[in-house]
Scaffold this motif. Structure first.
Motif, PDB file in Angstrom:
ATOM      1  N   THR A  13      60.410  94.388  55.128  1.00 37.21           N
ATOM      2  CA  THR A  13      59.127  94.323  55.549  1.00 37.21           C
ATOM      3  C   THR A  13      58.250  93.568  54.677  1.00 37.21           C
ATOM      4  OG1 THR A  13      59.318  96.272  56.879  1.00 37.21           O
ATOM      5  CG2 THR A  13      57.190  95.891  56.153  1.00 37.21           C
ATOM      6  N   GLN A  14      58.543  94.045  53.160  1.00 32.18           N
ATOM      7  CA  GLN A  14      57.362  93.376  52.287  1.00 32.18           C
ATOM      8  C   GLN A  14      57.949  91.746  52.339  1.00 32.18           C
ATOM      9  OE1 GLN A  14      59.331  95.510  48.879  1.00 32.18           O
ATOM     10  NE2 GLN A  14      57.213  96.749  48.568  1.00 32.18           N
ATOM     11  N   PHE A  15      59.004  91.315  52.505  1.00 23.26           N
ATOM     12  CA  PHE A  15      59.185  89.827  52.462  1.00 23.26           C
ATOM     13  C   PHE A  15      58.629  89.330  53.541  1.00 23.26           C
ATOM     14  CE2 PHE A  15      61.285  86.112  53.778  1.00 23.26           C
ATOM     15  CZ  PHE A  15      61.610  85.350  52.654  1.00 23.26           C
ATOM     16  N   ALA A  16      58.451  89.921  54.816  1.00 23.03           N
ATOM     17  CA  ALA A  16      57.810  89.320  55.855  1.00 23.03           C
ATOM     18  C   ALA A  16      56.336  89.436  55.730  1.00 23.03           C
ATOM     19  CB  ALA A  16      57.928  90.062  57.260  1.00 23.03           C
ATOM     20  N   ASP A  17      55.710  90.386  55.132  1.00 22.67           N
ATOM     21  CA  ASP A  17      54.240  90.494  54.681  1.00 22.67           C
ATOM     22  C   ASP A  17      53.826  89.572  53.679  1.00 22.67           C
ATOM     23  OD1 ASP A  17      53.949  92.726  56.528  1.00 22.67           O
ATOM     24  OD2 ASP A  17      53.989  94.159  54.930  1.00 22.67           O
ATOM     25  N   LEU A  18      54.790  89.073  52.734  1.00 22.28           N
ATOM     26  CA  LEU A  18      54.470  88.228  51.827  1.00 22.28           C
ATOM     27  C   LEU A  18      54.580  86.781  52.391  1.00 22.28           C
ATOM     28  CD1 LEU A  18      56.306  89.384  48.387  1.00 22.28           C
ATOM     29  CD2 LEU A  18      53.765  89.379  49.210  1.00 22.28           C
ATOM     30  N   TYR A  19      55.526  86.522  53.356  1.00 24.88           N
ATOM     31  CA  TYR A  19      55.688  85.289  54.075  1.00 24.88           C
ATOM     32  C   TYR A  19      54.239  84.951  54.671  1.00 24.88           C
ATOM     33  CZ  TYR A  19      57.085  81.527  57.107  1.00 24.88           C
ATOM     34  OH  TYR A  19      56.947  80.320  57.804  1.00 24.88           O
ATOM     35  N   ALA A  20      54.021  85.988  55.580  1.00 25.51           N
ATOM     36  CA  ALA A  20      52.563  85.878  56.594  1.00 25.51           C
ATOM     37  C   ALA A  20      51.590  85.513  55.545  1.00 25.51           C
ATOM     38  CB  ALA A  20      52.519  87.286  57.257  1.00 25.51           C
ATOM     39  N   LEU A  21      51.411  86.044  54.396  1.00 26.53           N
ATOM     40  CA  LEU A  21      50.071  86.042  53.344  1.00 26.53           C
ATOM     41  C   LEU A  21      50.246  84.609  52.947  1.00 26.53           C
ATOM     42  CD1 LEU A  21      47.858  87.316  51.847  1.00 26.53           C
ATOM     43  CD2 LEU A  21      49.627  88.048  50.183  1.00 26.53           C
ATOM     44  N   ALA A  22      51.562  84.244  52.496  1.00 27.38           N
ATOM     45  CA  ALA A  22      51.579  82.597  51.962  1.00 27.38           C
ATOM     46  C   ALA A  22      51.119  81.706  53.009  1.00 27.38           C
ATOM     47  CB  ALA A  22      52.786  82.530  51.625  1.00 27.38           C
ATOM     48  N   GLU A  23      51.626  82.147  54.284  1.00 28.37           N
ATOM     49  CA  GLU A  23      51.499  81.048  55.433  1.00 28.37           C
ATOM     50  C   GLU A  23      50.022  80.881  55.661  1.00 28.37           C
ATOM     51  OE1 GLU A  23      53.461  78.404  57.033  1.00 28.37           O
ATOM     52  OE2 GLU A  23      54.310  79.084  55.024  1.00 28.37           O
ATOM     53  N   ALA A  24      49.211  82.035  55.642  1.00 29.64           N
ATOM     54  CA  ALA A  24      47.863  82.286  56.240  1.00 29.64           C
ATOM     55  C   ALA A  24      46.857  81.668  54.981  1.00 29.64           C
ATOM     56  CB  ALA A  24      47.590  83.839  56.371  1.00 29.64           C
ATOM     57  N   ALA A  25      47.395  81.818  53.723  1.00 29.94           N
ATOM     58  CA  ALA A  25      46.288  81.302  52.678  1.00 29.94           C
ATOM     59  C   ALA A  25      46.485  79.831  52.741  1.00 29.94           C
ATOM     60  CB  ALA A  25      46.726  81.836  51.330  1.00 29.94           C
ATOM     61  N   PRO A  26      45.462  79.180  52.393  1.00 35.46           N
ATOM     62  CA  PRO A  26      45.395  77.643  52.069  1.00 35.46           C
ATOM     63  C   PRO A  26      46.536  77.374  50.946  1.00 35.46           C
ATOM     64  CG  PRO A  26      43.180  78.592  51.506  1.00 35.46           C
ATOM     65  CD  PRO A  26      43.939  79.768  52.013  1.00 35.46           C
ATOM     66  N   GLY A  27      47.036  76.169  51.046  1.00 34.80           N
ATOM     67  CA  GLY A  27      47.944  75.817  49.977  1.00 34.80           C
ATOM     68  C   GLY A  27      49.300  75.372  50.447  1.00 34.80           C
ATOM     69  N   PRO A  28      50.024  75.201  49.571  1.00 29.50           N
ATOM     70  CA  PRO A  28      51.337  74.834  49.917  1.00 29.50           C
ATOM     71  C   PRO A  28      52.449  75.995  50.296  1.00 29.50           C
ATOM     72  CG  PRO A  28      51.061  74.597  47.813  1.00 29.50           C
ATOM     73  CD  PRO A  28      49.869  75.005  48.224  1.00 29.50           C
ATOM     74  N   SER A  29      53.274  75.678  51.052  1.00 30.44           N
ATOM     75  CA  SER A  29      54.071  76.831  51.583  1.00 30.44           C
ATOM     76  C   SER A  29      54.899  77.425  50.337  1.00 30.44           C
ATOM     77  CB  SER A  29      54.997  76.374  52.733  1.00 30.44           C
ATOM     78  OG  SER A  29      55.884  75.474  52.402  1.00 30.44           O
ATOM     79  N   SER A  30      55.087  76.617  49.243  1.00 27.87           N
ATOM     80  CA  SER A  30      55.862  77.152  48.266  1.00 27.87           C
ATOM     81  C   SER A  30      55.139  78.164  47.373  1.00 27.87           C
ATOM     82  CB  SER A  30      56.190  76.010  47.162  1.00 27.87           C
ATOM     83  OG  SER A  30      55.033  75.304  46.646  1.00 27.87           O
ATOM     84  N   MET A  31      53.947  78.771  47.749  1.00 28.87           N
ATOM     85  CA  MET A  31      53.328  79.674  47.132  1.00 28.87           C
ATOM     86  C   MET A  31      53.789  81.060  47.479  1.00 28.87           C
ATOM     87  SD  MET A  31      49.738  80.676  48.963  1.00 28.87           S
ATOM     88  CE  MET A  31      48.925  79.086  48.592  1.00 28.87           C
ATOM     89  N   LEU A  32      54.672  80.975  48.289  1.00 29.29           N
ATOM     90  CA  LEU A  32      55.692  82.143  48.676  1.00 29.29           C
ATOM     91  C   LEU A  32      56.494  82.505  47.356  1.00 29.29           C
ATOM     92  CD1 LEU A  32      57.007  84.309  50.597  1.00 29.29           C
ATOM     93  CD2 LEU A  32      58.373  82.574  51.483  1.00 29.29           C
ATOM     94  N   VAL A  33      56.930  81.537  46.734  1.00 27.23           N
ATOM     95  CA  VAL A  33      57.970  81.502  45.682  1.00 27.23           C
ATOM     96  C   VAL A  33      57.131  82.580  44.697  1.00 27.23           C
ATOM     97  CG1 VAL A  33      59.223  80.607  43.662  1.00 27.23           C
ATOM     98  CG2 VAL A  33      59.397  79.623  46.431  1.00 27.23           C
ATOM     99  N   GLY A  34      56.211  82.236  44.354  1.00 29.73           N
ATOM    100  CA  GLY A  34      55.163  82.956  43.203  1.00 29.73           C
ATOM    101  C   GLY A  34      55.172  84.461  43.663  1.00 29.73           C
ATOM    102  N   LEU A  35      54.757  84.672  45.172  1.00 27.86           N
ATOM    103  CA  LEU A  35      54.680  86.103  45.257  1.00 27.86           C
ATOM    104  C   LEU A  35      56.175  86.877  45.452  1.00 27.86           C
ATOM    105  CD1 LEU A  35      52.531  85.424  48.692  1.00 27.86           C
ATOM    106  CD2 LEU A  35      51.752  86.408  46.267  1.00 27.86           C
ATOM    107  N   LEU A  36      57.235  86.045  45.364  1.00 32.47           N
ATOM    108  CA  LEU A  36      58.568  86.565  45.357  1.00 32.47           C
ATOM    109  C   LEU A  36      58.939  86.913  43.926  1.00 32.47           C
ATOM    110  CD1 LEU A  36      60.846  84.488  47.711  1.00 32.47           C
ATOM    111  CD2 LEU A  36      59.773  86.691  48.234  1.00 32.47           C
ATOM    112  N   GLY A  37      58.268  86.059  42.961  1.00 34.15           N
ATOM    113  CA  GLY A  37      58.523  86.130  41.404  1.00 34.15           C
ATOM    114  C   GLY A  37      57.623  87.412  41.026  1.00 34.15           C
ATOM    115  N   LEU A  38      56.575  87.698  41.766  1.00 32.19           N
ATOM    116  CA  LEU A  38      55.694  88.875  41.643  1.00 32.19           C
ATOM    117  C   LEU A  38      56.239  90.003  41.913  1.00 32.19           C
ATOM    118  CD1 LEU A  38      52.568  89.289  40.679  1.00 32.19           C
ATOM    119  CD2 LEU A  38      52.133  89.539  42.950  1.00 32.19           C
ATOM    120  N   GLY A  39      56.954  90.339  43.100  1.00 29.34           N
ATOM    121  CA  GLY A  39      57.848  91.346  43.619  1.00 29.34           C
ATOM    122  C   GLY A  39      59.060  91.536  42.650  1.00 29.34           C
TER     123      GLY A  39
END
Length: 200
Positions: free
Chosen positions: A61-87
């Motif tokens: 669930t957390q992964f799906a939420d972070l993916y949705a957040l990364a896609e909704a925010a402006p910027g490159p899709s690779s920002m998901l990686v930063g969120l995964l590192g944060l987790g």
């Protein structure tokens, strides 16, 4: 029941030192950096495997939420990686979480960026080469296939009830058949989620 217990035991988060977590995060994303053909989203299935199944940094669930957040925010899709590192670093505290986030983002972007700069510098010289034409034509179907697999992974990760599946299929059909802006689909899905019609 025993299968669920085995899965829970198998997905116990690794107990690492602060530095151990950082090194693990950096190594995982450095090793993936050169495989992001067609953009960062092509590695989404591997990101999910690492973060949820292998190292248990996040829940599904957390992964799906972070993916949705990364896609909704402006910027490159690779920002998901930063969120995964944060987790990944969150268990060690906010300082290590931020360090892992920035480290993961640098690790995924730096090698591939350097490779692309070198490729661009020599790509013009190969403008009329049959090797360049064959390479470009071959990568198209590969990238589309990877993106299709990523789409299926997102559907399986995010849609856990029938309403979510119906909305996802309907959006896919409308996206392929109409010229409606994706922002409208995001807005409607947000309203449905806010009303509790679709949830996880």
């Amino acid at each position: 029941m025993s299968g669920l217990l085995a899965a829970a035991v198998a997905c116990e988060p690794a107990r690492l030192s602060d530095l151990g977590t950082l090194v693990q995060v950096l190594w995982q994303f450095l090793s993936l950096s050169l495989f992001s053909l067609g953009g960062g989203n092509t590695l989404l299935a591997e990101y999910h495997h690492l973060a949820v199944a292998q190292f248990c940094w996040l829940t599904n669930t957390q992964f799906a939420d972070l993916y949705a957040l990364a896609e909704a925010a402006p910027g490159p899709s690779s920002m998901l990686v930063g969120l995964l590192g944060l987790g990944a670093g969150w268990r060690e505290g906010p300082f290590w979480a931020l360090l892992c986030a920035y480290g993961a983002e640098a690790a995924i972007l730096l090698p591939s960026t350097l490779l692309m700069v070198m490729a661009c510098l020599s790509w013009k010289r190969l403008e009329h080469s049959p090797w360049r034409v064959a390479f470009e034509r071959g990568l198209g179907p590969i990238t589309l296939g990877i993106l299709f697999a990523v789409g299926l992974k997102i559907l399986r990760t995010a849609d856990t009830n029938w309403a979510g599946v119906v909305v996802s299929v309907l959006v896919c059909v409308l996206m392929l058949r109409t010229r409606i802006s994706p922002l409208w689909f995001m807005a409607v899905a947000g309203v449905l989620g806010g009303l509790g019609v679709i949830n996880r």
